[in-house]
Design an enzyme around this catalytic site. Sequence first.
Site, mmCIF file in Angstrom:
data_model
loop_
_atom_site.group_PDB
_atom_site.id
_atom_site.type_symbol
_atom_site.label_atom_id
_atom_site.label_comp_id
_atom_site.label_asym_id
_atom_site.label_seq_id
_atom_site.Cartn_x
_atom_site.Cartn_y
_atom_site.Cartn_z
ATOM 1 N N CYS B 56 9.537 -7.733 -23.444
ATOM 2 C CA CYS B 56 10.109 -7.057 -24.889
ATOM 3 C C CYS B 56 8.914 -5.800 -25.077
ATOM 4 O O CYS B 56 7.526 -5.850 -24.235
ATOM 5 C CB CYS B 56 10.089 -7.929 -25.773
ATOM 6 S SG CYS B 56 10.576 -6.862 -27.791
ATOM 7 N N VAL B 57 10.110 -4.439 -24.934
ATOM 8 C CA VAL B 57 8.531 -3.402 -25.383
ATOM 9 C C VAL B 57 8.310 -3.491 -26.320
ATOM 10 O O VAL B 57 7.183 -2.561 -26.577
ATOM 11 C CB VAL B 57 9.496 -2.164 -24.811
ATOM 12 C CG1 VAL B 57 9.731 -2.155 -23.083
ATOM 13 C CG2 VAL B 57 11.106 -2.322 -25.760
#
Lengths: 413, 143
Positions: B56-57
Amino acid sequence: MTAHTKTVAAFDVDALRAEFPILSRQVNGKPLVYFDNAASAQKPEAVIEAVANVWRTSYANVHRGLHTMANEATEAFEATRTKTAAFLGAEAASNIVFAKGATDAINLVASSFGQSLKEGDEVILSQMEHHSNIVPWHFLREQKGVVIKWIPVDENGALDMEAYRGLFTERTKFVSIVHMSNVLGTANPAEELTRVAHQHGAAILFDGTQAAVHMPVDVSEIGCDFYVFTGHKLYGPNGAGVLYAAGDWLDRLPPYQGGGEMIAEVSEDGVVYADVPHKFEAGTPAIADVIGLGAAIDWVNALDRTAALEHERSLLDRAEAGLSEIEGIRLFGRTQNKGAIASFLIDGAHPHDLAQLMDKYGVAVRAGHHCAHPLMKRYGVPGTVRASFAPYNTADEVDAFLEALHKAKSFLI
Amino acid sequence: MCPVMGTLSSDIDALVDEFDFLGDWEERYRYLIELGQALPAFPEDERTEDTKVKGCVSQVWVVIEPDEGRLTLRGDSDAHIVKGLVALMDRLYSGRTPDEALSIDPKEVLGRIGLSEHLSPQRSNGLASMVKRIRAEAEALKA
């Protein structure tokens, strides 16, 4: 008279846009506003056609061919080398090596130059480097015990030149600095950086990935040892990047990768390398992409570049003026004469949320750390939103971007 | 966290109805964000490398635990949209038996509420790896 008329005439952005087929598409039912140019630029018809024409009409492997198409492909391929040398102000085409991109070109220099480095030798980088100009040097730190020193970045996004001068010791061998920051837009003082490096007997490389796009570059004026850029941000294809090496550097450096094309002779117990620059181009290169890069350089040269860059700058000014009015905004990169890149944060709004919501309104911006962790750490932020502009963008698009940003913000705050 | 549960399919239908009631994407996204805001506070000491969702960024933490043979889920994110997705996963999976959890097709549910774009590995919002973890936990609980 004609020349005068040309400079005062308004920049014809509509005509320019018509050359980029992709700009007429829609995203999520809205007209596309493409402000992610610093990540990769869109391609004009001239580049698309040049690449397609290679495949359609004169594709063959390059060099040493004894048939017509091989010769045609080689001529077109080598013509790009000549164009690239002229574009950068390089001494000769033989000072130009084709790489996969800027990352590949920096890895080549770090690897080949790095072979001469010993434990305790020092390399100077800055806090605003892209990871592509950090990690190859970390390899040398890990493998050889090379010491990396960092030029600090001030609050406005400028290098601390006083600190830079103080970093040099007799062990400083190399300086590797971004010419224009991909996050801040800061154009670093390349000539001064070079002068100081050379005073201390260190070689210097500039990562020109953004600078080659957003400003005229002349390596003969800068006087640097190495300069790299990539084609895909200069409206060219992916897979074709450039290393410029001054003087006889290419002769002095050991080769990077081994394979076909880079040799003169191979026997069971020895190799004779090919002449430069081919010594650094092992294997079949990205033939069509390099030829496409030549078309991109032709296309950029045919622009009224001064007018195009002024237009970009006016878009940046318009965007930053609009952004400044937003409550809780923080703008990064406040130096004069910066490139057309706007980075910002809004208090209480996560950059990823903003970018995702703006995409729903057809606006493409980038959010995150922009491959610059040390810079994010310097400012104490996890990331920013970045809007980056090209000559084919318009003032109306800037307004649409600002409107989309206000709407996106209303979801979050 | 999970009040009276209906059957799995009636709960999913209820969730779909809530989103159907909303008109355009803007209303659905506002509601998704509201769901995230309504999540109970996530304990500070549970924000660890172990609970962090990879891929996940933005930052996302999820804890999936068994409670008397059923799954419980709690989590948080610094991004509002992802936090809304955590709340959706909570609605879908908390209080389910392992068999129920494994029978859920999150892609189909997200499709029905007009948010299917979020469940693709390319979105890098961590939802795909969140689902993977939930399913692994369900498998472990079943064994």
